[in-house]
Design an enzyme around this catalytic site. Structure first.
Site, PDB file in Angstrom:
ATOM      1  N   LYS A  58       7.557  -1.119   1.794  1.00 12.32           N
ATOM      2  CA  LYS A  58       6.598  -1.225   2.903  1.00 12.32           C
ATOM      3  C   LYS A  58       5.143  -1.361   2.463  1.00 12.32           C
ATOM      4  O   LYS A  58       4.217  -1.005   3.187  1.00 12.32           O
ATOM      5  CB  LYS A  58       6.726  -0.050   3.899  1.00 12.32           C
ATOM      6  N   HIS A 116      11.518  -2.648  -6.210  1.00 12.06           N
ATOM      7  CA  HIS A 116      11.016  -1.331  -5.791  1.00 12.06           C
ATOM      8  C   HIS A 116      11.337  -0.282  -6.856  1.00 12.06           C
ATOM      9  O   HIS A 116      11.071   0.907  -6.643  1.00 12.06           O
ATOM     10  CB  HIS A 116      11.688  -0.885  -4.487  1.00 12.06           C
ATOM     11  N   SER A 146       5.212   2.686   8.399  1.00 12.39           N
ATOM     12  CA  SER A 146       5.955   1.422   8.330  1.00 12.39           C
ATOM     13  C   SER A 146       7.413   1.677   7.922  1.00 12.39           C
ATOM     14  O   SER A 146       8.345   1.063   8.458  1.00 12.39           O
ATOM     15  CB  SER A 146       5.262   0.501   7.314  1.00 12.39           C
ATOM     16  N   ASN A 239       0.220 -16.291  11.109  1.00 13.58           N
ATOM     17  CA  ASN A 239       0.901 -17.544  10.758  1.00 13.58           C
ATOM     18  C   ASN A 239       2.225 -17.283  10.049  1.00 13.58           C
ATOM     19  O   ASN A 239       3.228 -17.935  10.321  1.00 13.58           O
ATOM     20  CB  ASN A 239      -0.001 -18.407   9.864  1.00 13.58           C
ATOM     21  N   LYS A 266       3.217  -4.770  12.488  1.00 13.57           N
ATOM     22  CA  LYS A 266       1.816  -4.789  12.950  1.00 13.57           C
ATOM     23  C   LYS A 266       0.872  -5.389  11.912  1.00 13.57           C
ATOM     24  O   LYS A 266      -0.089  -6.053  12.253  1.00 13.57           O
ATOM     25  CB  LYS A 266       1.343  -3.365  13.259  1.00 13.57           C
TER      26      LYS A 266
END
Ligand code: A3P
Length: 305
Positions: A58, A116, A146, A239, A266
């Site tokens: 995230k 990760h 998130s 976009n 967001k």
């Protein structure tokens, strides 16, 4: 029963097939990670042209996938879609997912990968200054928020009981990829051993053109002004969100439950303020200061900062 609840139930049933497994102090997801395979990543041979983007979940991984592909394509977004992939994750894959380590060995250059994983798993050759590493860090309060929403969306992760429960799990590292503090501290403390560019999500939000320029210079792929404008244009939130291949809208099916939200949610700084209580914020600050006291890293916590 409402549509939403039916989908939620389906997700939880799937989540049971993907449990977290503790391996060498790190939490992998059974079903998409194979510990034996992850263990062999350390021995991979590295080419100078290899690039690893390292993130705690995230922190902007898919954003970097899009930026790397655009830099390679000199800003030509159509050249990426022409590669015929349903998702950027197929073009810039996670090295730790089942099958991807083996594919990496014979893949043509440049091999662009994301991960990760914690520092101890990554190819030892990176610490001999072979290949390149881009570490993207994000302020951990926004990461937490998130990640909370992502747990509701992702079929391979258990739906949190509620925000308070997830808050505690995050702080104690009881989540996939474990503890945020451990992740950033181990990578950061080895940054001088590697060819590493350290950037933050917040810098990208606040001045994307200059971050894209730094990345392209770091990769030795300098862009003309027009190419740079195009890279930025096709990777800004509004976009990128319209491109299914870049926004993971094409990766629904058994991985994401689109009824629970969107991967590109967001894309802002400071959403933690809409979630944390005053007490949670104080507790977070206290843990943050204790954990990070020896690390010269400061974060942007607020859009206007
Ligand atoms: P939010 O949930 O806060 O919106 P990762 O790819 O590492 O899982 O990170 C996902 C987070 O990065 C999500 O954060 C997502 O919206 C955000 N993100 C992805 N692309 C972005 C972009 N172009 N601009 C800003 N944020 C972006």
């Amino acid at each position: 029963m409402s549509h939403r609840r039916e989908n939620g139930a389906a997700k939880d049933a799937t989540a049971q097939n993907f449990q977290l497994v503790l391996y060498k102090g790190f939490k992998l997801i059974k079903g998409i990670h194979d510990p034996d395979d992850v263990n062999q990543i350390y021995d991979l041979e590295i080419r100078d042209s290899d690039v690893f983007v390292v993130t705690y979940p995230k922190s902007g991984t898919i954003w970097m996938q899009q930026i790397l592909l655009l830099i390679e394509a000199k800003g030509d977004v159509k050249a990426i879609s022409k590669q015929g992939s349903y998702s950027n994750a197929a073009l810039v894959p996670w090295i730790e997912l089942n099958g991807n380590r083996e594919a990496f060995i014979t893949a043509p250059s440049p091999r662009l990968r994301v991960t990760h994983l914690q520092y101890q798993f990554l190819p030892a050759a990176l610490s001999q200054k072979k290949g390149k590493v881009i570490y993207v860090a994000r302020n951990p309060k926004d990461v937490l928020v998130s990640y909370f929403h992502f747990h509701k969306l992702a079929n391979m992760l258990e739906t949190p009981k509620d925000f308070d429960d997830f808050f505690e799990k995050f702080l104690t590292g009881d989540v996939s990829a474990c503890c945020w503090f451990e992740h950033i501290k181990t990578w950061y403390s080895h940054k001088d051993d590697m060819n590493m560019l350290f950037i933050t999500y917040e810098e990208m939000i606040q001045d994307l053109p200059s971050v894209v320029e730094r990345i392209s210079v770091f990769l030795g792929k300098e862009l003309t002004d027009e190419q740079l404008v195009n890279v930025v244009q096709h990777s800004i939130f509004s976009n990128m969100r319209k491109i299914p291949q870049a926004s993971y809208e094409g990766a629904q099916g058994n991985l994401l439950n689109s009824h629970q939200g969107r991967f590109m949610r967001k894309g802002i700084i400071g959403d933690w303020k809409n979630h944390f209580t005053v007490a949670q914020n104080e507790r977070f600050d206290e843990v943050f200061h204790r954990e990070m006291k020896d690390f010269p890293l400061s974060f942007i916590w607020d859009q206007g900062q």
